[in-house]
Design a protein around this motif. Structure first.
Motif, PDB file in Angstrom:
ATOM      1  N   LEU A 123       1.289  -1.039  -0.082  1.00 14.46           N
ATOM      2  CA  LEU A 123      -0.083   0.107   0.159  1.00 14.46           C
ATOM      3  C   LEU A 123       1.463   1.385   0.265  1.00 14.46           C
ATOM      4  N   THR A 124       2.355   1.082   0.396  1.00  9.59           N
ATOM      5  CA  THR A 124       2.766   2.520   1.020  1.00  9.59           C
ATOM      6  C   THR A 124       3.531   2.638  -0.722  1.00  9.59           C
ATOM      7  N   TYR A 125       3.765   1.218  -1.842  1.00 13.74           N
ATOM      8  CA  TYR A 125       4.751   1.756  -3.297  1.00 13.74           C
ATOM      9  C   TYR A 125       3.139   2.360  -3.563  1.00 13.74           C
TER      10      TYR A 125
ATOM     11  N   ILE B 115      -9.920   2.734  -0.196  1.00 17.25           N
ATOM     12  CA  ILE B 115     -10.120   3.470   0.883  1.00 17.25           C
ATOM     13  C   ILE B 115      -8.830   4.727   0.308  1.00 17.25           C
ATOM     14  N   LEU B 116      -7.521   3.787   0.338  1.00 14.50           N
ATOM     15  CA  LEU B 116      -6.509   4.329   0.049  1.00 14.50           C
ATOM     16  C   LEU B 116      -6.884   5.395  -1.423  1.00 14.50           C
ATOM     17  N   LEU B 117      -7.638   5.616  -2.565  1.00 12.96           N
ATOM     18  CA  LEU B 117      -8.118   6.101  -3.232  1.00 12.96           C
ATOM     19  C   LEU B 117      -8.671   7.473  -2.355  1.00 12.96           C
ATOM     20  N   ASP B 118      -9.780   6.989  -1.508  1.00 10.18           N
ATOM     21  CA  ASP B 118     -11.146   8.306  -1.409  1.00 10.18           C
ATOM     22  C   ASP B 118      -9.278   8.695  -0.537  1.00 10.18           C
ATOM     23  N   PHE B 119      -8.147   9.064  -0.228  1.00 14.35           N
ATOM     24  CA  PHE B 119      -7.440   9.837   0.733  1.00 14.35           C
ATOM     25  C   PHE B 119      -6.861  10.627  -0.388  1.00 14.35           C
ATOM     26  N   VAL B 120      -6.886  10.011  -1.555  1.00 17.89           N
ATOM     27  CA  VAL B 120      -5.607  10.805  -2.774  1.00 17.89           C
ATOM     28  C   VAL B 120      -6.938  11.713  -4.124  1.00 17.89           C
ATOM     29  N   PHE B 121      -7.760  11.357  -3.998  1.00 16.51           N
ATOM     30  CA  PHE B 121      -8.831  11.836  -4.903  1.00 16.51           C
ATOM     31  C   PHE B 121     -10.231  12.552  -4.258  1.00 16.51           C
ATOM     32  N   GLY B 122     -10.609  12.182  -2.674  1.00 20.96           N
ATOM     33  CA  GLY B 122     -12.192  12.273  -2.246  1.00 20.96           C
ATOM     34  C   GLY B 122     -12.936  11.741  -2.807  1.00 20.96           C
ATOM     35  N   LYS B 123     -13.231  11.020  -1.660  1.00 25.83           N
ATOM     36  CA  LYS B 123     -14.731  10.230  -1.923  1.00 25.83           C
ATOM     37  C   LYS B 123     -15.093  10.629  -2.343  1.00 25.83           C
ATOM     38  N   ASN B 124     -15.744  11.715  -2.582  1.00 28.55           N
ATOM     39  CA  ASN B 124     -16.788  12.607  -3.449  1.00 28.55           C
ATOM     40  C   ASN B 124     -17.224  11.960  -5.035  1.00 28.55           C
ATOM     41  N   ASN B 125     -15.689  12.668  -5.453  1.00 31.72           N
ATOM     42  CA  ASN B 125     -15.299  11.933  -6.580  1.00 31.72           C
ATOM     43  C   ASN B 125     -15.073  10.427  -7.099  1.00 31.72           C
ATOM     44  N   PHE B 126     -15.564   9.673  -6.297  1.00 35.56           N
ATOM     45  CA  PHE B 126     -15.803   8.610  -6.762  1.00 35.56           C
ATOM     46  C   PHE B 126     -16.633   7.741  -7.323  1.00 35.56           C
TER      47      PHE B 126
END
Length: 420
Positions: A103-105, A137-148
């Motif tokens: 996940l860090t990678y 969840i990683l994508l939610d952190f970076v992109f924002g959950k509203n952009n899913f």
């Protein structure tokens, strides 16, 4: 081994043979329209192409340790995404160090992908159940959950094991995220025929009762429907002897064409940072898009050359290089505020390593990520260090500096305890 970096104009249809993190860090912000990635899944397996196939000799391990993490980028991750860093550490406590390293990678690279996307751009991440819930969840952190935007399930069929004790696992997950509230979606370009158009459209007609005529229904039948989020009409590559290269984890061209058609327009830039046998690049070029492919495997170049050569006229304008790009979008700072003054203000007059306060004249401008480790000359990679910390760091990472400072502090405490 560190490969040479040169300032170059980013050109269309380019395959970079290098660690994708270094390539991504050298691309300008807001440069790409669409990113599709099919990264390793942390499946704890070795993948190898069969002898005699186009990809013979290609292999990669999908087993992760901390040695796979780019430690020079850890400071950026911890500083700019502290909550994400805590989340990854928590997952490590639940799932083990291998998942934490994986996940860090992935986080280090997804952060850079988010930066290089245009505000109207989209990212599609292809994964399987091994880590899909953690990556979401990683994508939610970076992109924002509203952009899913969507969780797409690609379903396919195939034989199972004779001794199966569970349902046959035959689907992958594709997460679609937009960078902002404005994104490209060409629904008419990806419509599918209705399985039973008369029944489906008649139900819609009866439900609305808004005066549709048979002519209206005929037009709708011709247009077809927008696909749902479960895709079962695209077969795996193993079913197509003309398409398969033997490359491990190769995905079908039809799958990539649907994504490219839906979320980009002709002339847009499509990027695949784990391009492998370059299916994304082939799909993009066949559909009139520009493309950037990245893969650390040297064999990827030969496979791409062969695949594009099979398509008449598609091989022109193709560039393969091991040279790293360098960002050219460094923002010009306001005349009333120099780079050093701005950094001094942002760091509250404190050294970014030891945390001590100094006068601005006592600071040196330094790279957070050394140029020898893939860092570039752009504002986000600058920091202020006091002369002492800058001397300790040299061309090493911030982790090295902090380790040295922690060791010195520990030694000092020991001397105090023993009265030395």
């Amino acid at each position: 081994m560190t490969r040479k970096r040169i300032v170059q104009k980013i050109q269309q249809n380019t395959l970079y043979t290098h660690d994708n993190l270094y390539v991504l860090s050298g691309l300008n912000s807001g440069f790409v329209d669409l990113i599709y990635l099919d990264p390793p899944f942390n499946s704890k397996r070795m993948y190898s192409a069969p002898i005699g196939s186009k990809a013979a000799g290609v292999s990669f391990k999908d087993m992760w340790t901390w040695e796979d993490v780019n430690v020079q980028y850890l400071d950026t991750l911890a500083t700019k995404f502290p909550e994400l860093t805590k989340y990854i550490a928590t997952v490590g406590g639940v799932h083990g160090k291998a998942m934490m390293a994986y996940l860090t990678y992935m986080a280090q690279r997804i952060i850079e992908m988010h930066r290089v996307l245009k505000d109207t751009g989209s990212l599609y991440l292809h994964c399987d159940p091994t880590a899909s819930h953690y990556l979401k969840i990683l994508l939610d952190f970076v992109f924002g959950k509203n952009n899913f935007r969507n969780e797409i399930i690609w379903c396919y069929t195939g034989p199972g094991s004779p001794n199966m004790q569970q349902f046959n696992r035959k689907h992958d997950t594709i997460f679609w995220y937009a960078k902002s509230g404005h994104w490209t979606f060409n629904k008419d370009a990806v419509r599918l025929p209705y399985k039973d158009p008369n029944q489906s459209l008649r139900k819609a007609f009866d439900a609305t009762g808004d005066g549709w005529t048979e002519e209206d229904l005929a037009k709708l039948r011709g247009r077809g429907k927008v696909p749902e989020t479960w895709w079962q009409d695209i077969a795996i590559v193993a079913r197509s002897k003309y398409e398969r290269t033997g490359y491990p984890t190769q995905k079908p061209l039809a799958l990539l064409k649907r994504i490219v058609l839906a979320s980009s327009n002709e002339g847009d830039i499509v990027m695949d940072p784990f391009c492998g046998c370059a299916t994304t690049c082939v799909a993009a070029q066949q559909l009139g898009r520009k493309w950037i492919g990245i893969d650390i495997e040297q064999k990827a170049v030969g496979i791409l050359v062969e695949r594009l050569s099979d398509d008449a006229g598609l091989f022109k304008d193709f560039i393969a290089t091991e040279l790293l790009p360098v960002r050219t979008d460094v923002k010009i700072e306001p005349k009333s505020l120099s780079v050093k003054e701005r950094l001094y203000k942002e760091q509250n007059g404190k050294c970014n390593a030891c945390g001590r306060e100094f006068e601005i004249r006592d600071f040196d401008i330094d790279h957070i990520i050394p140029s020898t480790k893939g860092g570039g000359d752009y504002y986000e990679n600058y920091q202020l260090l006091c002369s002492s910390c800058n001397k300790i760091k040299g061309d090493r990472t911030m982790e090295y500096v902090r380790m040295k400072l922690a060791a010195a502090e520990s030694l000092m405490k020991t001397k105090i305890i023993f009265g030395e």
